[in-house]
Structure formats: C-alpha cells, structure tokens
Design a protein around this motif. Structure first.
Motif, PDB file in Angstrom:
ATOM      1  N   GLN A 105       0.837  -1.204   0.000  1.00  0.00           N
ATOM      2  CA  GLN A 105       0.000   0.000   0.000  1.00  0.00           C
ATOM      3  C   GLN A 105       0.872   1.255   0.000  1.00  0.00           C
ATOM      4  OE1 GLN A 105      -2.978   0.068   3.060  1.00  0.00           O
ATOM      5  NE2 GLN A 105      -3.730   2.096   2.505  1.00  0.00           N
ATOM      6  N   GLN A 106       1.934   1.226   0.809  1.00  0.00           N
ATOM      7  CA  GLN A 106       2.842   2.364   0.840  1.00  0.00           C
ATOM      8  C   GLN A 106       3.553   2.539  -0.497  1.00  0.00           C
ATOM      9  OE1 GLN A 106       5.493   1.667   4.116  1.00  0.00           O
ATOM     10  NE2 GLN A 106       3.986   2.259   5.691  1.00  0.00           N
ATOM     11  N   LEU A 107       3.941   1.409  -1.102  1.00  0.00           N
ATOM     12  CA  LEU A 107       4.629   1.486  -2.393  1.00  0.00           C
ATOM     13  C   LEU A 107       3.712   2.069  -3.458  1.00  0.00           C
ATOM     14  CD1 LEU A 107       7.127   0.912  -4.054  1.00  0.00           C
ATOM     15  CD2 LEU A 107       6.330  -1.435  -4.389  1.00  0.00           C
ATOM     16  N   THR A 108       2.456   1.640  -3.470  1.00  0.00           N
ATOM     17  CA  THR A 108       1.494   2.191  -4.428  1.00  0.00           C
ATOM     18  C   THR A 108       1.333   3.692  -4.224  1.00  0.00           C
ATOM     19  OG1 THR A 108       0.292   0.086  -4.531  1.00  0.00           O
ATOM     20  CG2 THR A 108      -0.873   2.058  -5.279  1.00  0.00           C
ATOM     21  N   GLN A 109       1.306   4.131  -2.966  1.00  0.00           N
ATOM     22  CA  GLN A 109       1.182   5.556  -2.670  1.00  0.00           C
ATOM     23  C   GLN A 109       2.409   6.320  -3.157  1.00  0.00           C
ATOM     24  OE1 GLN A 109      -1.593   7.182  -1.320  1.00  0.00           O
ATOM     25  NE2 GLN A 109      -0.395   8.910  -2.099  1.00  0.00           N
ATOM     26  N   ARG A 110       3.585   5.735  -2.975  1.00  0.00           N
ATOM     27  CA  ARG A 110       4.810   6.386  -3.457  1.00  0.00           C
ATOM     28  C   ARG A 110       4.803   6.524  -4.975  1.00  0.00           C
ATOM     29  NH1 ARG A 110       9.532   3.127  -0.184  1.00  0.00           N
ATOM     30  NH2 ARG A 110       8.730   3.454   1.936  1.00  0.00           N
ATOM     31  N   ILE A 111       4.333   5.467  -5.651  1.00  0.00           N
ATOM     32  CA  ILE A 111       4.243   5.530  -7.118  1.00  0.00           C
ATOM     33  C   ILE A 111       3.274   6.625  -7.530  1.00  0.00           C
ATOM     34  CG2 ILE A 111       3.481   4.276  -9.175  1.00  0.00           C
ATOM     35  CD1 ILE A 111       4.520   1.705  -7.826  1.00  0.00           C
ATOM     36  N   GLN A 112       2.124   6.699  -6.856  1.00  0.00           N
ATOM     37  CA  GLN A 112       1.147   7.740  -7.187  1.00  0.00           C
ATOM     38  C   GLN A 112       1.728   9.127  -6.948  1.00  0.00           C
ATOM     39  OE1 GLN A 112      -2.665   7.277  -5.327  1.00  0.00           O
ATOM     40  NE2 GLN A 112      -3.525   9.089  -6.289  1.00  0.00           N
ATOM     41  N   ASP A 113       2.438   9.299  -5.842  1.00  0.00           N
ATOM     42  CA  ASP A 113       3.058  10.605  -5.552  1.00  0.00           C
ATOM     43  C   ASP A 113       4.067  10.971  -6.645  1.00  0.00           C
ATOM     44  OD1 ASP A 113       1.561  10.740  -3.241  1.00  0.00           O
ATOM     45  OD2 ASP A 113       3.206  10.082  -1.923  1.00  0.00           O
ATOM     46  N   LYS A 114       4.847   9.973  -7.106  1.00  0.00           N
ATOM     47  CA  LYS A 114       5.825  10.220  -8.156  1.00  0.00           C
ATOM     48  C   LYS A 114       5.130  10.604  -9.468  1.00  0.00           C
ATOM     49  CE  LYS A 114      10.013  10.125  -9.939  1.00  0.00           C
ATOM     50  NZ  LYS A 114      11.090  11.034  -9.502  1.00  0.00           N
ATOM     51  N   LEU A 115       4.027   9.916  -9.788  1.00  0.00           N
ATOM     52  CA  LEU A 115       3.280  10.235 -11.011  1.00  0.00           C
ATOM     53  C   LEU A 115       2.721  11.648 -10.943  1.00  0.00           C
ATOM     54  CD1 LEU A 115       1.399   6.837 -11.554  1.00  0.00           C
ATOM     55  CD2 LEU A 115       3.316   7.727 -12.891  1.00  0.00           C
ATOM     56  N   LEU A 116       2.197  12.033  -9.795  1.00  0.00           N
ATOM     57  CA  LEU A 116       1.675  13.399  -9.621  1.00  0.00           C
ATOM     58  C   LEU A 116       2.792  14.427  -9.771  1.00  0.00           C
ATOM     59  CD1 LEU A 116      -0.844  12.906  -6.675  1.00  0.00           C
ATOM     60  CD2 LEU A 116      -1.394  13.804  -8.952  1.00  0.00           C
ATOM     61  N   GLN A 117       3.946  14.128  -9.209  1.00  0.00           N
ATOM     62  CA  GLN A 117       5.092  15.029  -9.320  1.00  0.00           C
ATOM     63  C   GLN A 117       5.505  15.212 -10.780  1.00  0.00           C
ATOM     64  OE1 GLN A 117       8.571  13.596  -7.252  1.00  0.00           O
ATOM     65  NE2 GLN A 117       9.915  15.102  -8.191  1.00  0.00           N
ATOM     66  N   LEU A 118       5.594  14.104 -11.505  1.00  0.00           N
ATOM     67  CA  LEU A 118       5.973  14.175 -12.917  1.00  0.00           C
ATOM     68  C   LEU A 118       4.931  14.932 -13.726  1.00  0.00           C
ATOM     69  CD1 LEU A 118       7.343  10.533 -13.343  1.00  0.00           C
ATOM     70  CD2 LEU A 118       8.686  12.644 -13.486  1.00  0.00           C
ATOM     71  N   HIS A 119       3.645  14.709 -13.397  1.00  0.00           N
ATOM     72  CA  HIS A 119       2.572  15.425 -14.096  1.00  0.00           C
ATOM     73  C   HIS A 119       2.684  16.927 -13.869  1.00  0.00           C
ATOM     74  CE1 HIS A 119      -1.401  16.412 -15.644  1.00  0.00           C
ATOM     75  NE2 HIS A 119      -1.670  17.019 -14.494  1.00  0.00           N
ATOM     76  N   GLN A 120       2.961  17.326 -12.649  1.00  0.00           N
ATOM     77  CA  GLN A 120       3.097  18.750 -12.336  1.00  0.00           C
ATOM     78  C   GLN A 120       4.294  19.378 -13.029  1.00  0.00           C
ATOM     79  OE1 GLN A 120       3.220  18.515  -8.073  1.00  0.00           O
ATOM     80  NE2 GLN A 120       1.008  18.157  -7.868  1.00  0.00           N
TER      81      GLN A 120
END
Length: 299
Positions: A105-120
């Motif tokens: 669950q934490q890993l999925t959250q980290r991936i999502q945070d990274k995707l949001l960062q790249l999108h921004q």
C-alpha cells in the motif's frame, strides 16, 4: 565470416532488435504511428499483438527512441511478475526509492506521488511491457488499477502492451473484461508480403554497407518469403544462412539452392512439405472411398 566478401561493415541479419535497421514498411510504420497517436491523446491502455518474430520488440525499441522529450518511460521487457514484483519494477523504473520488502500500500502511494510530481512538471508517463502475454492474471488486474490514477483531465499513467496472440485470448475472458474495455487503441502486426520482404532484405544489406544490386533478386526474395511466411525473424535467419552458403562457394550473389538449403536447415521455416503430405493423404482417402463404394463395402 562473410563481411568483407560482400562489402559489409556489420552483420545485416542478426536477431537483436537494432533500431538502426528499422525500415518503415507499412505494417511496422502503421503500428508505430498508432502508438504515437494514442499516447499523445493521453488514453489509458494501448495494445500491439503479433505472432512470434513479427518485430514487436523492434517496434517497442523504436517507440522508446521516438517518443517526444516530455514523455517519461518505464520499460519492462520480461513481465512474468507477481503484482508485488510488478509494483517494485514500476517503482524502480520511475526512480521511486524502495528499501527491503516495502508495504504494498505504501509502495502504491509512493508511485502515485511520483506520477503526480511528474505530471506537475509537465511530463507524461508511459509504462511499456513487452511479452505481455506472460503477465499473470492478478498482475494484469494490478495494471488496470494503476490506470485509475488520474487527474480531472488525463491519466497519470498510460500502458502499452506488446504481446503474442495469446494475449488477446487471455483478455477475452470475463474476469478481465474491465481491463479489456480500457484498451482504446490496438494494432495487429501482420507478416510481410513478398514485395515487402524484398525491400526489407535490400534495406538491411544497404544499411550494413552492401552496394551491390545483384546480391539478391526478386525471385530469391520470393523464395525467402515463402520459407519465412513473411516473419522478419525467420527472414533474417534464412538470409543469413543463404549468405554463408554463397560465401562458402565464393559467389557474390544468392542462388535458389542457397535459400532451399537454408530452409531445410531451419526448423520453423516452411518447406511446403506439409501441404504435399496433406494432398497425398487426401488422395489416398478419396481412392479408398471410391474403392469401398465400387466393391459394395458401404452397403
């Protein structure tokens, strides 16, 4: 080897997916154009299916080279991975730091945070999986859940699946219908026709340094087409073996006997003998049937 003999700088028919030898034949160019168009629209899943040896990996490598700079890619060439292993592989490709055995669950959250960062930062992220037919069902479902990550305007992650026809068979099952519905673009990679085989061989020889127009004729290319069934990997194998045979006899051109010998020496090549055996068996069956009717055995 035969490099100097034929005036070549490098071997033209290796089986490695070297993009320098990519030739924009209609089948391959259409597949690449479909992929680039689909990715630019920001859709979720894109699928390319083709038989073994039709050039999927080469197109995959060409796509990686041709994507615009704002794309960030995660490439997984061997996806026989559990959902947990798949998440770790995606995280690694995206530069997400993992230590030990992370909580999923934490890993999925980290991936999502990274995707949001790249999108921004103005990036589009695409996950490319080769040999996708090898993905376990649970991992295919994990992929679908990955594509749930989105903003109000676009997906945070796009997925490109390259696979053999078995991928379509697996996606046809009811348990994967949700993923199947998310595939917005797909392309079926066909084998090359006889004319394309000739162009393909001549192009690879030219890229490798050969300047002779007499090395391969249209008729020789047609023979290679019949033996290879238009599958690029088999074309490479047969052309390579034929060149070795011509070199061994000191010739600077291919003969029909070179291709025939190459076909006989290649297990996957089509010799036409299967059709001949079928015709012979069919003839025997017809004769037996007529003999039975004439002798009254069917009464």
């Amino acid at each position: 080897m035969y490099l100097y003999h034929f005036g070549l700088r490098e071997l033209p028919f290796t089986l490695t997916p070297n993009t320098e030898f990519f030739y924009g034949l209609p089948a391959h160019q259409e597949a690449l154009a479909t992929l680039l168009t689909a990715l630019k629209t920001g859709e979720g899943f894109i699928k390319v299916v083709g038989e073994v040896g039709t050039g999927k990996t080469l197109i995959c490598r060409k796509l990686l080279n041709d994507l615009p700079e704002h794309f960030v890619t995660a490439y997984i060439p061997n996806p026989y991975l559990s959902p947990e292993e798949l998440r770790v592989a995606v995280a690694t490709e995206l530069g997400v730091r993992t230590t030990g055995k992370p909580d999923q669950q934490q890993l999925t959250q980290r991936i999502q945070d990274k995707l949001l960062q790249l999108h921004q930062q103005g990036h589009s992220v695409v996950l490319i999986l080769d040999e996708a037919q090898a993905l376990p069902k649970e991992s295919l479902e994990a992929l679908r859940l990955f594509t749930n990550l989105e903003t109000e305007r676009r997906k945070l992650l796009q997925v490109v699946l390259f696979g053999q026809p078995e991928l379509d068979q697996r996606l046809a099952g009811d348990e994967l219908r949700q993923l199947r519905q998310r595939i917005t673009f797909s392309y079926n990679l066909r084998p090359l026709n006889a004319s394309e085989v000739h162009q393909y061989i001549v192009y690879r020889l030219r890229v490798a340094g050969n300047k002779s127009a007499d090395l391969i004729t249209t008729n020789i290319a047609k023979q290679i087409h019949r033996g290879s069934r238009g599958i690029p990997r088999l074309i490479n194998v047969l052309a390579h073996k034929a060149l070795i045979l011509a070199y061994g006899q000191g010739r600077h051109y291919l003969l029909a006997k070179d291709v025939k010998a190459a076909i006989r020496d290649t297990e996957e090549a089509s010799t036409g003998s299967g059709l001949w055996r079928w015709l012979c068996m069919a003839s025997v069956s017809v004769v037996a049937l007529l003999w039975g009717v004439s002798s009254g055995d069917w009464l």
